[in-house]
Write an enzyme that holds these catalytic residues in place. Structure first.
Site, short mmCIF file in Angstrom:
data_model
loop_
_atom_site.label_atom_id
_atom_site.label_comp_id
_atom_site.label_asym_id
_atom_site.label_seq_id
_atom_site.Cartn_x
_atom_site.Cartn_y
_atom_site.Cartn_z
N SER A 151 0.83 -1.20 0.00
CA SER A 151 0.00 0.00 0.00
C SER A 151 0.87 1.26 0.00
CB SER A 151 -0.95 -0.05 1.20
OG SER A 151 -1.94 0.95 1.10
N ASP A 250 -9.92 -3.98 -4.77
CA ASP A 250 -9.13 -2.90 -4.19
C ASP A 250 -9.28 -1.66 -5.05
OD1 ASP A 250 -7.21 -1.23 -3.10
OD2 ASP A 250 -5.55 -2.62 -3.35
N HIS A 280 -7.89 -5.06 -0.33
CA HIS A 280 -6.70 -4.30 0.02
C HIS A 280 -6.23 -4.67 1.44
CE1 HIS A 280 -4.05 -0.77 -0.32
NE2 HIS A 280 -4.22 -0.66 0.99
#
Length: 315
Positions: A151, A250, A280
């Site tokens: 991320s 995501d 995610h």
């Protein structure tokens, strides 16, 4: 396999309770980083400080339990540059070390909004540079040095690689990017369909990503900076061999895959894999989770240069 109807209903119910991260980030940070004193005493023994300029950067080193480590992973945690720390990623890094047989060095970079862009990036760059310098001068670290993050951490890994190339201070040979943030616009007019398809109802919302970006940036000029949003780079050449894993549900899926495409078109070696049915942040689900175990397998295949099973899922 698809998300079961009940699971989808639970996820959507959780996602509806969305707090304003710009107002609550300190509370969320405290909750996510709740420390069990005994465990923290154990982990403290693995802490090492990197000194650069007038600041110190905390790192935590995880070693595989058995056998000689094959490679070294420098890991940058996620959390939107705002909420997570190396403490909240202890299990992720411990299990990553165990299942890949690598030394994992987790980096405690400075968090926004107290320390906005590029301060966290500067910490990650300093640790990566020191590791490469030590490897070149003294061969202290085993095998290849791999930059890895998930991320926001994937964003930082990509940015470090770009910056290292641009400055010419060291060369990153390998990077692993898990569902990275690579672009700056996560509104409903984003060029990426995954923002509209997955931007609500899947825990990480498009609004939340926008709020993280707001906390991370100094001003709007940062949005065009390739070290803030790697897709804004004008040149994608001379980048590391890259494994890029995205998640099907995501909002960041498409921008991550677009980054992999740009790297590949510029002549870099890139392996992309879309994790079907995943949300995610799946790397934090635990070492026995099906997505996590699949990720370990993809990483080991990638690092051992057996490429045949590391292909992008059809969709």
């Amino acid at each position: 396999m698809t998300i079961k109807r009940f699971s989808r209903a639970v996820i959507k119910a959780i996602s509806k309770t969305e707090f304003d991260i710009k107002k609550t980030y300190q509370i969320e940070r405290s909750i996510k980083n709740f420390k069990v004193p005994l465990l923290m005493h154990i982990y403290k023994r693995w802490n090492y400080k990197v000194y650069t300029g007038n600041r110190e950067i905390l790192t935590r080193v995880f070693n595989p339990k058995s056998g000689e480590p094959e490679n070294t992973i420098i890991f940058f945690h996620g959390g939107g540059w705002v909420t997570e720390t190396i403490d909240s990623y202890n299990n992720v890094c411990k299990h990553l070390s165990k299942h890949t047989n690598c030394i994992v060095i987790s980096v405690e970079y400075r968090l926004a909004p107290e320390h906005p862009f590029p301060q966290g990036l500067e910490d990650c760059y300093a640790v990566a540079k020191l590791a490469h310098d030590k490897q070149k001068e003294e061969n202290l670290l085993p095998g290849k040095i791999i930059l890895m993050g998930d991320s926001a951490g994937g964003n930082l890994a990509a940015a470090v690689s770009l910056r290292a190339r641009d400055r010419g201070e060291f060369k990153v040979d390998t990077q692993i990017l898990l569902y990275p943030a690579t672009y700056w616009d996560h509104s409903m007019i984003s060029p990426f369909d995954s923002i509209r398809e997955n931007g609500t109802g899947y825990i990480l919302t498009a609004k939340r990503v926008c709020d993280y970006m707001t906390l991370y940036k100094r001003n709007d000029k940062d949005l065009m900076n390739p070290y803030f949003a790697p897709l804004m780079a004008g040149d994608f050449s001379n980048q590391p061999k890259t494994l890029l894993i995205t998640a099907e549900f995501d909002p960041l899926r498409d921008e991550g895959e677009e980054y992999g495409k740009r790297l590949s078109e510029a002549g870099n070696e890139v392996k992309m894999y879309r994790m079907k049915d995943a949300l995610h942040g799946f790397i934090s689900l635990g070492q026995y989770n099906v997505f996590v175990r699949k990720t370990y397998g993809l990483i080991n295949t990638f690092l051992n240069e057996r490429d045949e099973s590391c292909t992008k899922d059809k969709h």
